[in-house]
Every structure is written in C-alpha cells, then in structure tokens.
Design a protein around this motif. Structure first.
Motif, mmCIF file in Angstrom:
data_model
loop_
_atom_site.group_PDB
_atom_site.id
_atom_site.type_symbol
_atom_site.label_atom_id
_atom_site.label_comp_id
_atom_site.label_asym_id
_atom_site.label_seq_id
_atom_site.Cartn_x
_atom_site.Cartn_y
_atom_site.Cartn_z
ATOM 1 N N LEU A 244 -6.830 19.908 0.494
ATOM 2 C CA LEU A 244 -5.820 20.818 -0.044
ATOM 3 C C LEU A 244 -5.725 20.731 -1.561
ATOM 4 N N SER A 245 -5.908 19.529 -2.091
ATOM 5 C CA SER A 245 -5.790 19.306 -3.527
ATOM 6 C C SER A 245 -6.521 18.023 -3.910
ATOM 7 N N PRO A 246 -7.171 18.020 -5.066
ATOM 8 C CA PRO A 246 -7.831 16.776 -5.503
ATOM 9 C C PRO A 246 -6.829 15.739 -6.010
ATOM 10 N N ARG A 247 -5.570 16.151 -6.188
ATOM 11 C CA ARG A 247 -4.543 15.242 -6.675
ATOM 12 C C ARG A 247 -3.540 14.943 -5.574
ATOM 13 N N GLY A 248 -3.142 13.696 -5.514
ATOM 14 C CA GLY A 248 -2.133 13.304 -4.538
ATOM 15 C C GLY A 248 -2.334 11.867 -4.133
ATOM 16 N N GLY A 249 -1.433 11.383 -3.317
ATOM 17 C CA GLY A 249 -1.557 10.020 -2.860
ATOM 18 C C GLY A 249 -0.324 9.572 -2.099
ATOM 19 N N ALA A 250 -0.350 8.315 -1.698
ATOM 20 C CA ALA A 250 0.747 7.734 -0.932
ATOM 21 C C ALA A 250 0.981 6.309 -1.411
ATOM 22 N N SER A 251 2.220 5.850 -1.256
ATOM 23 C CA SER A 251 2.564 4.465 -1.581
ATOM 24 C C SER A 251 3.674 4.023 -0.642
ATOM 25 N N TRP A 252 3.867 2.731 -0.572
ATOM 26 C CA TRP A 252 4.934 2.209 0.278
ATOM 27 C C TRP A 252 5.409 0.871 -0.268
ATOM 28 N N GLU A 253 6.704 0.624 -0.066
ATOM 29 C CA GLU A 253 7.310 -0.607 -0.532
ATOM 30 C C GLU A 253 8.679 -0.766 0.121
ATOM 31 N N ASN A 254 8.971 -1.957 0.596
ATOM 32 C CA ASN A 254 10.283 -2.295 1.146
ATOM 33 C C ASN A 254 10.798 -1.288 2.175
ATOM 34 N N GLY A 255 9.963 -0.916 3.117
ATOM 35 C CA GLY A 255 10.411 -0.079 4.223
ATOM 36 C C GLY A 255 10.491 1.404 3.958
ATOM 37 N N VAL A 256 10.029 1.864 2.793
ATOM 38 C CA VAL A 256 9.999 3.301 2.524
ATOM 39 C C VAL A 256 8.622 3.661 1.976
ATOM 40 N N ALA A 257 8.144 4.816 2.382
ATOM 41 C CA ALA A 257 6.841 5.288 1.933
ATOM 42 C C ALA A 257 7.019 6.628 1.243
ATOM 43 N N SER A 258 6.126 6.913 0.312
ATOM 44 C CA SER A 258 6.160 8.177 -0.408
ATOM 45 C C SER A 258 4.778 8.803 -0.373
ATOM 46 N N ALA A 259 4.742 10.134 -0.420
ATOM 47 C CA ALA A 259 3.473 10.855 -0.503
ATOM 48 C C ALA A 259 3.693 12.157 -1.248
ATOM 49 N N GLN A 260 2.643 12.588 -1.920
ATOM 50 C CA GLN A 260 2.680 13.859 -2.634
ATOM 51 C C GLN A 260 1.278 14.429 -2.642
ATOM 52 N N ALA B 97 9.288 8.856 3.679
ATOM 53 C CA ALA B 97 9.419 8.680 5.121
ATOM 54 C C ALA B 97 9.220 7.204 5.444
ATOM 55 N N LYS B 98 9.210 6.881 6.735
ATOM 56 C CA LYS B 98 9.103 5.474 7.147
ATOM 57 C C LYS B 98 7.720 4.880 6.912
ATOM 58 N N THR B 99 6.653 5.691 7.014
ATOM 59 C CA THR B 99 5.293 5.190 6.809
ATOM 60 C C THR B 99 4.547 6.131 5.869
ATOM 61 N N PRO B 100 3.518 5.624 5.184
ATOM 62 C CA PRO B 100 2.746 6.517 4.308
ATOM 63 C C PRO B 100 2.046 7.632 5.090
ATOM 64 N N GLU B 101 1.605 7.329 6.302
ATOM 65 C CA GLU B 101 0.947 8.353 7.115
ATOM 66 C C GLU B 101 1.899 9.505 7.426
ATOM 67 N N ILE B 102 3.113 9.159 7.823
ATOM 68 C CA ILE B 102 4.093 10.196 8.172
ATOM 69 C C ILE B 102 4.521 10.968 6.927
ATOM 70 N N ALA B 103 4.717 10.278 5.804
ATOM 71 C CA ALA B 103 5.054 10.972 4.557
ATOM 72 C C ALA B 103 3.941 11.945 4.177
#
Length: 112
Positions: free
Chosen positions: A67-83, A92-98
């Motif tokens: 979809l895009s060459p830019r983006g990624g995921a991270s997680w720390e202390n029970g929260v995950a982020s993705a863009q 969300a709760k996991t990087p996969e779900i985010a």
C-alpha cells in the motif's frame, strides 16, 4: 461500510490473534475465497487459507508494504502502534492488530 466499521471496532477490542478475524481482515483487504477453498487477492496471489494477519507481523507488514513504502509498527508496555504512509497512527493491543486496522483504513479510504 458498516461491516468494515464493525470489524475495526472489534479489532480495537481484541487482545489475541484470531483465525476468525484473520478471515474477516483478509476479506476487508480484498481477498476472496473461491469455491475450491483457495484464497485469491487482487494482485493474483493465491493461498490455501486466509493469511494469518492477526498473529503474523510479517504477513500484515508484507500486505501493508504493498500500500505504501512508508510505515511501520512498534510496541511498548502493553500498547502497540502502527501507521501506513500518511494514514492515521493506530494504537491497539498488538502490533499485528494495529497494522491490520491501519491497513483496512488505508484500503477503504482510497477514493474518499
């Protein structure tokens, strides 16, 4: 669109991977199950089952990269982020779900 909104809301609430959600995510991302049970995506990819999007960061990241060459995921202390690209930052709760949520939003925001 209500189905997509409902799926996104359920993904935000889920804490664990789910094969049932994998199937719904795959459909929301354009995969279709053929009569013989083989899954086909819009790029012509074929799979004997829906990808393991909610449990495999590799699977959802590979799709997101298309979809895009830019983006990624991270997680720390029970929260995950993705863009993905310039899309919304999703937590969300996991990087996969985010990443699943970010991918669904990216796919369904095209043409808006």
């Amino acid at each position: 669109m209500d189905e997509v909104k409902d799926l996104i809301e359920r993904l935000f609430r889920t804490e664990l991977p789910s094969r049932a959600l994998d199937t719904e995510v795959a459909k929301a991302l354009g995969w279709k199950e053929e009569a013989d049970g083989v899954w086909v995506n819009t790029q012509g990819g074929r799979s004997p089952r829906a990808p393991f999007y909610t449990s495999s960061l590799h699977a959802i990241y590979t799709f997101a990269s298309s979809l895009s060459p830019r983006g990624g995921a991270s997680w720390e202390n029970g929260v995950a982020s993705a863009q993905i690209g310039d899309g919304r930052l999703i937590q969300a709760k996991t990087p996969e779900i985010a990443m699943c949520i970010a991918a669904i939003l990216a796919v369904h925001s095209k043409g808006d």
